[in-house]
Design a protein around this motif. Structure first.
Motif, PDB file in Angstrom:
ATOM      1  N   ILE A 195      36.126  40.836   6.118  1.00 53.53           N
ATOM      2  CA  ILE A 195      36.628  39.863   7.093  1.00 53.53           C
ATOM      3  C   ILE A 195      36.371  40.365   8.512  1.00 53.53           C
ATOM      4  O   ILE A 195      35.957  39.596   9.398  1.00 53.53           O
ATOM      5  N   LEU A 196      36.601  41.645   8.742  1.00 55.83           N
ATOM      6  CA  LEU A 196      36.359  42.231  10.060  1.00 55.83           C
ATOM      7  C   LEU A 196      34.886  42.094  10.448  1.00 55.83           C
ATOM      8  O   LEU A 196      34.566  41.727  11.594  1.00 55.83           O
TER       9      LEU A 196
ATOM     10  N   LEU B 205      30.552  39.476  13.633  1.00 58.94           N
ATOM     11  CA  LEU B 205      29.321  38.687  13.641  1.00 58.94           C
ATOM     12  C   LEU B 205      29.548  37.329  14.301  1.00 58.94           C
ATOM     13  O   LEU B 205      28.686  36.833  15.038  1.00 58.94           O
ATOM     14  N   SER B 206      30.715  36.731  14.051  1.00 55.65           N
ATOM     15  CA  SER B 206      31.040  35.450  14.679  1.00 55.65           C
ATOM     16  C   SER B 206      31.148  35.604  16.192  1.00 55.65           C
ATOM     17  O   SER B 206      30.711  34.733  16.952  1.00 55.65           O
ATOM     18  N   CYS B 207      31.732  36.702  16.624  1.00 57.07           N
ATOM     19  CA  CYS B 207      31.864  36.964  18.058  1.00 57.07           C
ATOM     20  C   CYS B 207      30.483  37.105  18.698  1.00 57.07           C
ATOM     21  O   CYS B 207      30.242  36.579  19.799  1.00 57.07           O
ATOM     22  N   MET B 208      29.577  37.770  18.021  1.00 57.92           N
ATOM     23  CA  MET B 208      28.207  37.881  18.511  1.00 57.92           C
ATOM     24  C   MET B 208      27.541  36.500  18.564  1.00 57.92           C
ATOM     25  O   MET B 208      26.812  36.182  19.511  1.00 57.92           O
ATOM     26  N   GLY B 209      27.809  35.690  17.545  1.00 54.51           N
ATOM     27  CA  GLY B 209      27.266  34.336  17.546  1.00 54.51           C
ATOM     28  C   GLY B 209      27.811  33.504  18.693  1.00 54.51           C
ATOM     29  O   GLY B 209      27.071  32.726  19.313  1.00 54.51           O
TER      30      GLY B 209
ATOM     31  N   LEU C  53      21.978  32.673  13.166  1.00 54.38           N
ATOM     32  CA  LEU C  53      21.811  33.753  12.197  1.00 54.38           C
ATOM     33  C   LEU C  53      23.041  34.655  12.155  1.00 54.38           C
ATOM     34  O   LEU C  53      23.437  35.124  11.079  1.00 54.38           O
ATOM     35  N   CYS C  54      23.660  34.892  13.314  1.00 58.88           N
ATOM     36  CA  CYS C  54      24.890  35.700  13.332  1.00 58.88           C
ATOM     37  C   CYS C  54      25.989  35.029  12.526  1.00 58.88           C
ATOM     38  O   CYS C  54      26.679  35.676  11.725  1.00 58.88           O
ATOM     39  N   PHE C  55      26.150  33.735  12.711  1.00 57.95           N
ATOM     40  CA  PHE C  55      27.179  33.013  11.957  1.00 57.95           C
ATOM     41  C   PHE C  55      26.827  32.937  10.478  1.00 57.95           C
ATOM     42  O   PHE C  55      27.717  32.983   9.618  1.00 57.95           O
ATOM     43  N   ALA C  56      25.532  32.822  10.169  1.00 59.20           N
ATOM     44  CA  ALA C  56      25.120  32.806   8.764  1.00 59.20           C
ATOM     45  C   ALA C  56      25.496  34.121   8.078  1.00 59.20           C
ATOM     46  O   ALA C  56      26.030  34.131   6.959  1.00 59.20           O
TER      47      ALA C  56
END
Length: 246
Positions: free
Chosen positions: A71-72, A77-81, A97-100
Motif C-alpha cells: 500500500i505504501l 507511485l500515486s504521488c509521483m503520478g 504509468l506511475c498510476f498503473a
C-alpha cells in the motif's frame, strides 16, 4: 469491530490529510489548479504525502507488513503520478504509468492469495470493454494501447479488493479497501472523459475529491484490527477502574 472505534483510533492521525485536502480542493484547485507550477505539485501531492506518513506510522508492529509496504508503494507511485499530471501536456504518459504501477501494488496487496472469485472479474469485464470502446475515439497514438492496459489494471485492482470481502465476516479495513477501489475507478473515469471525450461540469473537483477519498480508503485498510481491539480494551479497562474507584 465498531466504526466508532476506528474513528477514535485514527481520527487524530488523519487531521493533516483532511486539512491538506480541504486546502487544495477549496482554495487552490478552483483558482490555481489549471496552472502548472511547483506550488501546484506541492498542494496537490500534500494530502497523499500525509497518507504516506499515516501508513508509515502503522508499519511498526504490524503483522501484515507485506500488505502495508505494498500500500505504501502504491501511495508513493500515486504521488509521483500526481506530480507528473500537473504538467500533463508533457508528462501525461509518465503519470499514467506511475498510476498503473500503483494499481499493480494495490492489487498485489488486496490479495494474490485471496479467494479468486472469478465471477466478480467476469462482472467487471463488460464494464472495462465498454469504457475502452467509449474512450477509444479520444485516445491517440500510444494511448490506444496504454489506455486499454490501464483499464485492465484498474479493473484487476477493483476485482481483488472486492474478492477480499467475506460476506460472513465483515471487516472495516477490507470494506475501506473496496470503497477506495470503487472511488478510484470513478475518479479515473471522470478524468478520462473530461480529458479525452467532453468536458464534465466541475470535472476537476469531482476527480480530485473522489481521488482523495479513494486513497483515504486504501490507506485506512492498513489499520490493524488489533489496534482497534486495543482501543476498546483501554476504554473497557478505564470504565472498570472508574467503577472500582466509585
Amino acid at each position: 469491530m465498531q466504526l466508532t472505534s476506528l474513528v477514535k483510533t485514527v481520527g487524530f492521525r488523519l487531521l493533516p490529510f483532511i486539512k491538506a485536502s480541504l486546502i487544495y480542493l477549496l482554495f487552490w484547485l478552483p483558482y490555481f489548479g489549471k496552472t502548472p507550477s511547483y506550488q501546484s505539485i506541492f498542494f496537490k501531492c500534500l494530502p497523499i504525502l500525509c497518507l504516506i506518513c499515516f501508513v508509515i506510522a502503522y508499519l511498526k508492529g504490524l503483522s501484515r507488513k507485506r500488505y502495508a509496504f505494498s500500500i505504501l508503494a502504491g501511495l508513493i507511485l500515486s504521488c509521483m503520478g500526481d506530480a507528473c499530471l500537473v504538467y500533463s501536456h508533457n508528462w501525461f504518459i509518465e503519470g499514467l504509468l506511475c498510476f498503473a504501477l500503483g494499481h499493480i501494488m494495490y492489487a498485489y496487496a488486496f490479495g494474490h492469495k485471496q479467494p479468486y472469485r472469478l465471477q466478480m472479474l467476469l462482472f467487471l469485464v463488460p464494464f472495462g470493454i465498454g469504457i475502452y470502446a467509449f474512450m477509444l475515439p479520444g485516445f491517440k497514438g500510444a494511448l490506444q494501447y496504454l489506455g486499454g492496459l490501464y483499464i485492465v489494471l484498474i479493473c484487476i485492482m477493483a476485482w481483488r479488493a472486492a474478492a477480499a470481502i467475506q460476506l460472513n465476516m465483515w471487516k472495516w479495513t477490507k470494506i475501506f479497501a473496496f470503497w477506495g477501489a470503487v472511488m478510484f475507478c470513478i475518479s479515473d473515469l471522470v478524468l478520462a472523459i473530461n480529458r479525452f471525450r467532453f468536458e464534465v461540469p466541475y470535472g476537476d473537483t469531482i476527480v480530485m475529491s473522489t481521488y482523495y477519498t479513494a486513497q483515504l480508503g486504501i490507506a485506512l485498510s492498513v489499520v490493524p484490527s488489533s489496534d482497534m481491539i486495543s482501543q476498546k480494551r483501554r476504554e473497557s479497562n478505564g470504565h472498570v477502574k472508574a467503577i472500582k474507584q466509585n
